[in-house]
Design a protein around this motif. Structure first.
Motif, PDB file in Angstrom:
ATOM      1  N   LYS A  85      22.447  33.098 -15.889  1.00 28.73           N
ATOM      2  CA  LYS A  85      22.437  33.779 -17.183  1.00 28.73           C
ATOM      3  C   LYS A  85      22.134  32.793 -18.306  1.00 28.73           C
ATOM      4  O   LYS A  85      21.349  33.084 -19.210  1.00 28.73           O
ATOM      5  CB  LYS A  85      23.791  34.450 -17.395  1.00 28.73           C
ATOM      6  CG  LYS A  85      23.835  35.453 -18.500  1.00 28.73           C
ATOM      7  CD  LYS A  85      25.058  36.334 -18.329  1.00 28.73           C
ATOM      8  CE  LYS A  85      25.520  36.878 -19.647  1.00 28.73           C
ATOM      9  NZ  LYS A  85      25.841  35.809 -20.619  1.00 28.73           N
ATOM     10  N   GLU A  86      22.733  31.622 -18.245  1.00 25.76           N
ATOM     11  CA  GLU A  86      22.536  30.648 -19.324  1.00 25.76           C
ATOM     12  C   GLU A  86      21.155  30.003 -19.283  1.00 25.76           C
ATOM     13  O   GLU A  86      20.545  29.751 -20.321  1.00 25.76           O
ATOM     14  CB  GLU A  86      23.610  29.569 -19.244  1.00 25.76           C
ATOM     15  CG  GLU A  86      24.956  30.101 -19.652  1.00 25.76           C
ATOM     16  CD  GLU A  86      25.743  29.083 -20.449  1.00 25.76           C
ATOM     17  OE1 GLU A  86      25.222  27.973 -20.689  1.00 25.76           O
ATOM     18  OE2 GLU A  86      26.880  29.390 -20.806  1.00 25.76           O
ATOM     19  N   GLU A 115      24.383  39.789  -8.210  1.00 24.84           N
ATOM     20  CA  GLU A 115      25.021  38.482  -8.015  1.00 24.84           C
ATOM     21  C   GLU A 115      26.535  38.613  -7.981  1.00 24.84           C
ATOM     22  O   GLU A 115      27.157  38.952  -8.996  1.00 24.84           O
ATOM     23  CB  GLU A 115      24.579  37.522  -9.122  1.00 24.84           C
ATOM     24  CG  GLU A 115      25.122  36.106  -8.990  1.00 24.84           C
ATOM     25  CD  GLU A 115      24.670  35.417  -7.714  1.00 24.84           C
ATOM     26  OE1 GLU A 115      23.478  35.144  -7.583  1.00 24.84           O
ATOM     27  OE2 GLU A 115      25.529  35.196  -6.814  1.00 24.84           O
ATOM     28  N   LYS A 116      27.127  38.345  -6.824  1.00 21.53           N
ATOM     29  CA  LYS A 116      28.570  38.506  -6.707  1.00 21.53           C
ATOM     30  C   LYS A 116      29.320  37.186  -6.917  1.00 21.53           C
ATOM     31  O   LYS A 116      30.538  37.183  -7.139  1.00 21.53           O
ATOM     32  CB  LYS A 116      28.939  39.103  -5.340  1.00 21.53           C
ATOM     33  CG  LYS A 116      28.385  40.520  -5.130  1.00 21.53           C
ATOM     34  CD  LYS A 116      28.806  41.484  -6.239  1.00 21.53           C
ATOM     35  CE  LYS A 116      28.051  42.818  -6.201  1.00 21.53           C
ATOM     36  NZ  LYS A 116      28.041  43.481  -7.532  1.00 21.53           N
ATOM     37  N   ASP A 117      28.596  36.067  -6.838  1.00 20.57           N
ATOM     38  CA  ASP A 117      29.198  34.752  -7.101  1.00 20.57           C
ATOM     39  C   ASP A 117      29.199  34.535  -8.613  1.00 20.57           C
ATOM     40  O   ASP A 117      28.160  34.284  -9.221  1.00 20.57           O
ATOM     41  CB  ASP A 117      28.362  33.685  -6.385  1.00 20.57           C
ATOM     42  CG  ASP A 117      28.872  32.271  -6.651  1.00 20.57           C
ATOM     43  OD1 ASP A 117      29.627  32.068  -7.622  1.00 20.57           O
ATOM     44  OD2 ASP A 117      28.508  31.370  -5.881  1.00 20.57           O
ATOM     45  N   SER A 118      30.395  34.595  -9.227  1.00 18.53           N
ATOM     46  CA  SER A 118      30.428  34.609 -10.699  1.00 18.53           C
ATOM     47  C   SER A 118      29.964  33.285 -11.305  1.00 18.53           C
ATOM     48  O   SER A 118      29.408  33.272 -12.400  1.00 18.53           O
ATOM     49  CB  SER A 118      31.821  34.983 -11.199  1.00 18.53           C
ATOM     50  OG  SER A 118      32.774  34.075 -10.707  1.00 18.53           O
ATOM     51  N   ILE A 119      30.188  32.172 -10.611  1.00 21.38           N
ATOM     52  CA  ILE A 119      29.734  30.891 -11.169  1.00 21.38           C
ATOM     53  C   ILE A 119      28.208  30.815 -11.122  1.00 21.38           C
ATOM     54  O   ILE A 119      27.558  30.378 -12.079  1.00 21.38           O
ATOM     55  CB  ILE A 119      30.411  29.702 -10.444  1.00 21.38           C
ATOM     56  CG1 ILE A 119      31.909  29.704 -10.821  1.00 21.38           C
ATOM     57  CG2 ILE A 119      29.764  28.383 -10.822  1.00 21.38           C
ATOM     58  CD1 ILE A 119      32.734  28.596 -10.227  1.00 21.38           C
ATOM     59  N   ILE A 128      18.819  40.661 -16.499  1.00 25.12           N
ATOM     60  CA  ILE A 128      20.279  40.745 -16.646  1.00 25.12           C
ATOM     61  C   ILE A 128      20.844  41.929 -15.857  1.00 25.12           C
ATOM     62  O   ILE A 128      21.873  41.802 -15.180  1.00 25.12           O
ATOM     63  CB  ILE A 128      20.657  40.855 -18.147  1.00 25.12           C
ATOM     64  CG1 ILE A 128      20.462  39.515 -18.848  1.00 25.12           C
ATOM     65  CG2 ILE A 128      22.092  41.344 -18.334  1.00 25.12           C
ATOM     66  CD1 ILE A 128      21.445  38.433 -18.439  1.00 25.12           C
ATOM     67  N   ILE A 129      20.173  43.083 -15.940  1.00 21.46           N
ATOM     68  CA  ILE A 129      20.638  44.251 -15.179  1.00 21.46           C
ATOM     69  C   ILE A 129      20.740  43.912 -13.698  1.00 21.46           C
ATOM     70  O   ILE A 129      21.762  44.143 -13.051  1.00 21.46           O
ATOM     71  CB  ILE A 129      19.688  45.457 -15.370  1.00 21.46           C
ATOM     72  CG1 ILE A 129      19.771  45.976 -16.806  1.00 21.46           C
ATOM     73  CG2 ILE A 129      20.027  46.589 -14.387  1.00 21.46           C
ATOM     74  CD1 ILE A 129      18.877  47.183 -17.081  1.00 21.46           C
ATOM     75  N   LEU A 167      26.306  33.384 -11.268  1.00 22.23           N
ATOM     76  CA  LEU A 167      25.891  34.316 -12.326  1.00 22.23           C
ATOM     77  C   LEU A 167      25.890  33.631 -13.696  1.00 22.23           C
ATOM     78  O   LEU A 167      24.937  33.771 -14.478  1.00 22.23           O
ATOM     79  CB  LEU A 167      26.828  35.529 -12.329  1.00 22.23           C
ATOM     80  CG  LEU A 167      26.566  36.653 -13.332  1.00 22.23           C
ATOM     81  CD1 LEU A 167      26.854  38.017 -12.695  1.00 22.23           C
ATOM     82  CD2 LEU A 167      27.397  36.504 -14.600  1.00 22.23           C
ATOM     83  N   ILE A 168      26.937  32.869 -13.991  1.00 12.89           N
ATOM     84  CA  ILE A 168      26.999  32.146 -15.271  1.00 12.89           C
ATOM     85  C   ILE A 168      25.817  31.182 -15.391  1.00 12.89           C
ATOM     86  O   ILE A 168      25.154  31.102 -16.425  1.00 12.89           O
ATOM     87  CB  ILE A 168      28.332  31.362 -15.391  1.00 12.89           C
ATOM     88  CG1 ILE A 168      29.517  32.328 -15.471  1.00 12.89           C
ATOM     89  CG2 ILE A 168      28.312  30.427 -16.589  1.00 12.89           C
ATOM     90  CD1 ILE A 168      30.875  31.650 -15.336  1.00 12.89           C
ATOM     91  N   LYS A 169      25.561  30.453 -14.310  1.00  6.42           N
ATOM     92  CA  LYS A 169      24.461  29.468 -14.328  1.00  6.42           C
ATOM     93  C   LYS A 169      23.127  30.130 -14.676  1.00  6.42           C
ATOM     94  O   LYS A 169      22.425  29.711 -15.599  1.00  6.42           O
ATOM     95  CB  LYS A 169      24.338  28.789 -12.959  1.00  6.42           C
ATOM     96  CG  LYS A 169      25.445  27.814 -12.623  1.00  6.42           C
ATOM     97  CD  LYS A 169      25.248  27.280 -11.197  1.00  6.42           C
ATOM     98  CE  LYS A 169      26.319  26.251 -10.852  1.00  6.42           C
ATOM     99  NZ  LYS A 169      26.121  25.711  -9.480  1.00  6.42           N
ATOM    100  N   TYR A 205      23.178  22.388 -14.006  1.00  3.23           N
ATOM    101  CA  TYR A 205      23.889  23.430 -13.259  1.00  3.23           C
ATOM    102  C   TYR A 205      23.435  23.473 -11.806  1.00  3.23           C
ATOM    103  O   TYR A 205      24.198  23.874 -10.939  1.00  3.23           O
ATOM    104  CB  TYR A 205      23.655  24.818 -13.885  1.00  3.23           C
ATOM    105  CG  TYR A 205      24.118  25.002 -15.309  1.00  3.23           C
ATOM    106  CD1 TYR A 205      24.808  24.003 -15.994  1.00  3.23           C
ATOM    107  CD2 TYR A 205      23.885  26.196 -15.982  1.00  3.23           C
ATOM    108  CE1 TYR A 205      25.224  24.198 -17.304  1.00  3.23           C
ATOM    109  CE2 TYR A 205      24.304  26.395 -17.291  1.00  3.23           C
ATOM    110  CZ  TYR A 205      24.970  25.394 -17.945  1.00  3.23           C
ATOM    111  OH  TYR A 205      25.382  25.593 -19.231  1.00  3.23           O
ATOM    112  N   PHE A 265      23.610  41.320 -12.860  1.00  2.00           N
ATOM    113  CA  PHE A 265      24.970  41.865 -12.824  1.00  2.00           C
ATOM    114  C   PHE A 265      25.165  42.830 -11.662  1.00  2.00           C
ATOM    115  O   PHE A 265      26.280  43.030 -11.184  1.00  2.00           O
ATOM    116  CB  PHE A 265      25.334  42.532 -14.156  1.00  2.00           C
ATOM    117  CG  PHE A 265      25.892  41.577 -15.168  1.00  2.00           C
ATOM    118  CD1 PHE A 265      27.151  41.033 -14.992  1.00  2.00           C
ATOM    119  CD2 PHE A 265      25.155  41.206 -16.279  1.00  2.00           C
ATOM    120  CE1 PHE A 265      27.684  40.143 -15.920  1.00  2.00           C
ATOM    121  CE2 PHE A 265      25.681  40.313 -17.211  1.00  2.00           C
ATOM    122  CZ  PHE A 265      26.937  39.782 -17.030  1.00  2.00           C
TER     123      PHE A 265
END
Lengths: 214, 214, 214
Positions: free
Chosen positions: A186-187, A176-180, A169-170, A182-184, A107, A173
């Motif tokens: 988080k995983e 982080e405004k860049d959702s991609i 996580i709190i 955020l996905i990276k 990622y 969310f």
């Protein structure tokens, strides 16, 4: 009770060295994970991932060896299936660290959060408890209380890891405004948290073994 | 066949009260989950999560008690491992509800979909079936047919939950354009769906126990 | 050793036909999965999903039949629980393919990556190995080496699938800028990868059975 235990004391203790080696691989991998969590450049990440991947392959090899040994041994210290499950459980801890490292490389997130290092250090703590528990397993003579103690440590570590992950996580969310991105993150972090879950599962397998034989 | 069953009738039925208590915790938690799913303000969500968290800790305590009891009991109604697995299975149902509630609090989504309440109500239905099945387990005298019936109910509930989750996902991907909001809702709902999966796994464990002893 | 094996040779081999049928359902489903991966229009996807769903229901029916048979049979070729676990493992492979197909229909991604087809073909390879292994199980006479060979194939296939998935993920995160599309494709592909994991788990269950009886 002791006479029963004596019967279970391994006549052919060939499995303990392999299980100990697996526990040791967890230790080495957790040290590499701590280092990886402190290096943010992609090149270093790749280098640490390669080293972790080597450990993961070593773990796979040890797991196969356990299977081969189970296959060729007539008498085992305790049920074959328990050894099998324990070895698989140890392998899972290594696999989740490897999976985390792989995701960092695949990622390539902009920056790892500091909580990655906190989780990596908790995994190291879990590795120590696992090593201690496996050491006690070898002698399995009235030491079930100590194994239980190490299992409780693993449970406590998992709880701490949950809190760290939760806090992360709190914040993620909220900030982080860049959702991609955020996905990276988080995983990546989720795999670390799963490694502590897997360490707690090792504790559960150990407890089941104690229930049966101690 | 009956003579075999008679042999298996518990001489020391200390585990059933604890398993029943765990089943009851699932019931209480599912009621809280229904209430949580109907309150959208963050303050109420936090309050319900706290109550669910208490139940989750109660469940953990009961699980430990099962383990302690297994450790100190020489004769058990059926295999120690089966009791162990059943207790772990019951605990999983509670854990997924707790995990859902936690995510609602951590992620703080703008609004929960109505299907959250539908799923919560299905979990409540599953809780009733689980409680009925555990009640039958106690007597384990030719009642394997009734336990099987409750297991089939759990299977049917899981199928319904799948449909609800499926419908929710289609709508979510069609209508939610904020990708971070989409991630939040998808994960919250996914934990609820996993709770029904876990309830079905309890059914599978019960079926395995019947296969062995009935 | 042979005398022990002879004792275990099934007197009532009613389970093998059902297990073989489950293995066959995996084969048929993997063929449908390959076709689905090559059709990008939503209408075709729905049609293939319906066919896969039929297979999944067939698999569920066979799993129930295994359970019913276990319940009504006094003597079994090997431990009832092992048959149970093997049947559940086979069902998991089918379930993940069904889950992937369902997501393709539910999420309706703009276009499936070519690696979806590559993974589907690897699942087909795994299906062949599983079918071969189950065929050997039937005779269970000194053929544990061949079963082990098929298990090794499943392990190798899982490794290849990991590489394909890995490559796909790197490309996805580099090129896909629409985060909702990224979520869709990541999840669809992840289910395919889990199907190969499940196939490897079947290998592990088979290995455990060999450890016990061969």
């Amino acid at each position: 009770m002791n006479s029963l235990l004596n019967k279970l004391v391994p006549k052919e203790p060939k499995f303990f060295p392999v299980l100990k080696e697996m526990a040791n691989v967890i230790m080495v991998t957790s040290d590499l994970m701590i280092e990886l969590s402190q290096h943010s450049d992609h090149e270093s990440a790749i280098q640490f991932y390669k080293k972790i991947k080597e450990q993961e392959k070593k773990g796979d090899g040890l797991l196969s060896q356990v299977f081969e040994d189970l296959n060729s041994t007539f008498i085992t210290p305790f049920d074959r299936e328990d050894i099998n499950e324990l070895a698989n459980g140890l392998d899972d801890v290594i696999d989740y660290m490897n999976s985390c490292a792989k995701r960092i490389v695949l990622y390539n997130p902009k920056q790892l959060p500091e909580s990655a290092m906190v989780l990596a250090k908790l995994i190291k703590e879990a590795a120590v408890s696992i090593n201690n528990a496996i050491d006690e397993l070898d002698v399995l003579k009235n030491h079930s209380k100590m194994i239980k103690q190490y299992c409780n440590e693993l449970h406590a570590i998992e709880n701490k890891a949950d809190d760290v992950y939760e806090e992360f996580i709190i914040t993620l969310f909220k900030t982080e405004k860049d959702s991609i991105e955020l996905i990276k993150l988080k995983e990546v972090m989720s795999e670390l948290e799963k490694a502590t879950d897997a360490a707690e599962r090792v504790a559960k397998i150990l407890k089941t073994i104690i229930v049966k034989y101690a």
